[in-house]
Design an enzyme around this catalytic site. Structure first.
Site, PDB file in Angstrom:
ATOM      1  N   TYR A  83      -1.044  -0.654   9.942  1.00 34.02           N
ATOM      2  CA  TYR A  83      -1.306  -0.757   8.941  1.00 34.02           C
ATOM      3  C   TYR A  83      -0.003  -0.387   8.147  1.00 34.02           C
ATOM      4  O   TYR A  83       0.311  -1.237   7.293  1.00 34.02           O
ATOM      5  CB  TYR A  83      -2.793  -0.358   8.153  1.00 34.02           C
ATOM      6  CG  TYR A  83      -2.895  -0.677   6.786  1.00 34.02           C
ATOM      7  CD1 TYR A  83      -3.529  -1.669   6.393  1.00 34.02           C
ATOM      8  CD2 TYR A  83      -2.492   0.250   5.734  1.00 34.02           C
ATOM      9  CE1 TYR A  83      -4.073  -1.762   5.215  1.00 34.02           C
ATOM     10  CE2 TYR A  83      -2.939   0.090   4.415  1.00 34.02           C
ATOM     11  CZ  TYR A  83      -3.711  -1.015   4.033  1.00 34.02           C
ATOM     12  OH  TYR A  83      -3.928  -1.358   2.715  1.00 34.02           O
ATOM     13  N   SER A  91       0.916  -1.294   0.032  1.00 34.30           N
ATOM     14  CA  SER A  91      -0.240  -0.135  -0.032  1.00 34.30           C
ATOM     15  C   SER A  91       0.872   1.203  -0.177  1.00 34.30           C
ATOM     16  O   SER A  91       1.914   1.311   0.569  1.00 34.30           O
ATOM     17  CB  SER A  91      -0.753  -0.016   1.297  1.00 34.30           C
ATOM     18  OG  SER A  91      -1.399   1.374   1.403  1.00 34.30           O
TER      19      SER A  91
END
Ligand code: NAP
Length: 242
Positions: free
Chosen positions: A153, A140
């Protein structure tokens, strides 16, 4: 025909990747955690596109489930050596770090990072033996630049990027490539709670991406065409880097 495993293939990016890999002539093993109806829908879409698929339900955050279910599948399917692995399953549980429950840290790290280690370790031997393998890890933008509210994350995705670069060097001589794709904002259920209009202003292309736009790049990295690319991170974010 090659055999491919896509984790988190029941919805979103994983569904688009499953369809893309099937369209490229691969048999796709579709992993998911709980959503039977959506997983069956992905398998039907793969078949409608002229491909073949099978479902393999297990929780990628559970080391023992990986060993039992995926390990069992590999043991019972020696005629189907996995040569393509897309580590795609992932979750986010956002919060400022000061407010973040330990359980949210642990759940995100188990799902997004530990899964890479335990799944890839099981799949690597057949690739090393065949002297061909394509491992694509879906990371990501958060793992590349760090995102406030996503310490867990961002840490999980950045760790997978580091692991990708290290593993790429370990297995390169056996014809196995290991790469990442790093999406920005992509329209899936994961981003349903994010207001696209608010973020459009900071994205040079002024829109969120489609899952298929990620799947096209994964398809390339999973193919023979990408044979001299390894240890790379390809950003797919409409120009949003800062
Ligand atoms: P999504 O629409 O929420 O779909 C998540 C998929 O992962 C589902 O198939 C889900 O299965 C599966 N999954 C979740 N936890 C799992 C577990 N513990 N075990 C097995 N499967 C599990 O997500 P997405 O947007 O497609 O995201 C896919 C990947 O892209 C993730 O790694 C995410 O971090 C990354 N990514 C997404 C974006 C974005 O903007 N969407 C941006 C950057 C990176 P069930 O259907 O059974 O729940």
């Amino acid at each position: 025909m090659k055999f491919a495993l896509v984790t988190g293939g029941s919805r979103g990016i994983g569904r688009a990747v499953s369809i893309q890999l099937a369209a490229q002539g691969n048999h796709v093993v579709i992993n998911y955690r709980s959503n039977d109806a959506e997983a069956q829908k992905t398998a039907a879409l793969v078949e409608a596109a002229g491909g073949t698929a099978e479902l393999l339900k297990f929780d990628v955050a559970d080391k023992h489930a990986i060993q039992t279910v995926l390990g069992g599948w590999i043991e019972n399917n020696k005629d189907k050596p996995l040569e393509i692995l897309v580590n795609n399953a992932g979750i986010r549980k956002d919060n400022l770090m000061l407010m973040m429950p330990d359980s949210d840290w642990e759940e995100v790290l188990h799902t997004n990072l530990d899964s890479f280690f335990y799944i890839t370790k099981l799949v690597l031997p057949s690739m090393m033996f065949k002297k061909f393998g394509r491992i694509v890890n879906v990371v990501s933008l958060s793992g590349v630049k760090g995102m406030a509210g996503q310490v867990n994350y961002s840490a999980s995705k950045a760790a997978v990027i580091g692991a990708t670069k290290a593993l790429a060097q370990e297995v390169a001589r056996r014809g196995v490539t290991v790469n990442c794709v790093a999406p920005g904002f992509i329209k899936t259920e994961m981003t349903e709670d994010i207001n696209e209009a608010q973020y459009q202003q900071i994205i040079p292309m002024k829109r969120f991406g489609e899952a298929e736009e990620v799947a096209e790049v994964v398809g390339f990295l999973a193919s023979k065409a990408s044979s001299y690319i390894t240890g790379e991170v390809i950003n797919i974010n409409g120009g949003l880097h800062t």
